[in-house]
Design an enzyme around this catalytic site. Structure first.
Site, PDB file in Angstrom:
ATOM      1  CD  GLU A 156      -2.619   1.517   2.482  1.00 18.31           C
ATOM      2  OE1 GLU A 156      -3.041   0.454   3.236  1.00 18.31           O
ATOM      3  OE2 GLU A 156      -2.512   2.771   3.238  1.00 18.31           O
ATOM      4  CB  SER A 249       0.182  -3.897   8.367  1.00 16.27           C
ATOM      5  OG  SER A 249       1.589  -3.742   7.805  1.00 16.27           O
ATOM      6  CG  ASN A 250      -5.221  -5.638   9.661  1.00 19.26           C
ATOM      7  OD1 ASN A 250      -5.926  -6.019  10.473  1.00 19.26           O
ATOM      8  ND2 ASN A 250      -5.146  -5.944   8.532  1.00 19.26           N
TER       9      ASN A 250
END
Ligand code: SF4
Length: 308
Positions: A156, A249-250
């Site tokens: 992203e 990541s989250n």
């Protein structure tokens, strides 16, 4: 000849049965397991996977630029249906094919390669990411000094950086910024899956250096809302099993949210990683996950815990 009486015929058989069931009950920890109703794929990931599955059903194969979701188990499920994960080097070599852009989005250079190679891009970029890309592009066009709080090299972030002709500064920690070298006026954006708390701490720290900070909280609400929901969920159980891929990541952010609420939180990527010795008899167990964690995987984890 000895006569078989009711007693001497059936007793050993019954005793065997009774003792094995008693034995089993003694071994079972009788755990009560609940899956978090708010965990699992966000709408951006659901959309990308639905598109991929539709095309795979019709055509039997589809290229995807990078892992469609940061979960190896789900990637494997789709690869078994014909999904082929490729990188940028491979993208430059293929022609006249369909290539899926996943929810993370892509920089303008990817669209250029596709045009040159007659590649049909199936664009499943998440609308939240596309909106952020536009905001960054507009700020860049206005000549603002752009700083992106995000993970170096994350797909992203690569897409966001591309909106600024790779001129923005990416940082994942305040220590990477030298206050003496910062311009007087800076604009900050965040990768959509970063921690909201840390983003505001960074904003405050930068303002304390005396700089004029224009901070845009661009963290996706699918992540930041889960923050609160997960705190609430994790606090209700004796043990919490957080399920996510190691590349998510989250997943890291939300695992830390659970861990800070309930110290007895364990991170696993598959059902096999759950250990029986983590649990005491009659405990309650909450199973939850990231925006990239499939429901079927959380169900497998639950099933395994129930065998303990
Ligand atoms: S976490 Fe938010 S921004 Fe990222 S793919 Fe999901 S919905 Fe889109």
């Amino acid at each position: 000849m000895q006569m078989l009486t009711h007693t001497n015929f059936s007793a050993p058989h019954l005793i065997g049965r009774l003792s094995s069931s008693t034995y089993k009950n003694k071994l079972t920890k009788e755990l009560k397991v609940t899956i978090d109703a708010n965990s699992g794929f966000c709408f951006g990931v659901i959309y990308a996977i639905e598109i991929a599955e539709e095309i795979l059903e019709d055509e039997g194969h589809l290229y995807c630029l990078g892992d469609i979701v940061h979960n190896d188990m789900e990637v494997k499920r789709l690869q078994d249906k014909g999904l082929k994960i490729i990188d940028y080097d491979k993208l430059k070599l293929i022609q006249n094919e369909k290539v899926l852009i996943r929810a993370h989005g892509e920089p303008p250079s990817t669209y250029k390669i596709a045009l040159e190679n007659n590649i049909e891009l199936i664009d499943a970029s998440c609308p939240v990411v596309l909106k952020l890309q536009n905001r960054i592009k507009n700020a860049h066009d206005k000549g603002e000094n752009i700083y992106i709080y995000g993970k170096h090299g994350h797909a992203e972030v690569v897409g966001l950086l591309g909106q600024t002709e790779n001129k923005a500064v990416v940082f994942q920690d305040m220590n990477e910024l030298n206050a003496n070298e910062l311009p007087e006026q800076i604009t900050i954006f965040s990768q959509t899956t970063k921690s909201t708390d840390t983003f505001y701490q960074i904003k405050d720290a930068l303002q304390q250096t005396g700089k004029n900070v224009n901070a845009h909280d661009t963290i996706c609400r699918q992540v930041s809302n889960r923050d609160l929901e997960l705190r609430n969920f994790a606090s209700k159980f004796d043990k919490v099993i957080f399920v996510a891929g190691t590349k998510s990541s989250n997943g890291k952010v939300l695992y830390n949210v659970c861990k800070s609420t309930n110290e007895a939180t364990y991170f696993v990527s598959s059902a096999e990683e759950v250990k029986k010795e983590w649990f005491e008899n009659n405990e309650t167990v909450g199973v939850c996950g990231a925006t990239s964690t499939p429901l079927w995987l959380m169900e497998q984890v639950k099933e395994r815990i129930l065998t303990f």
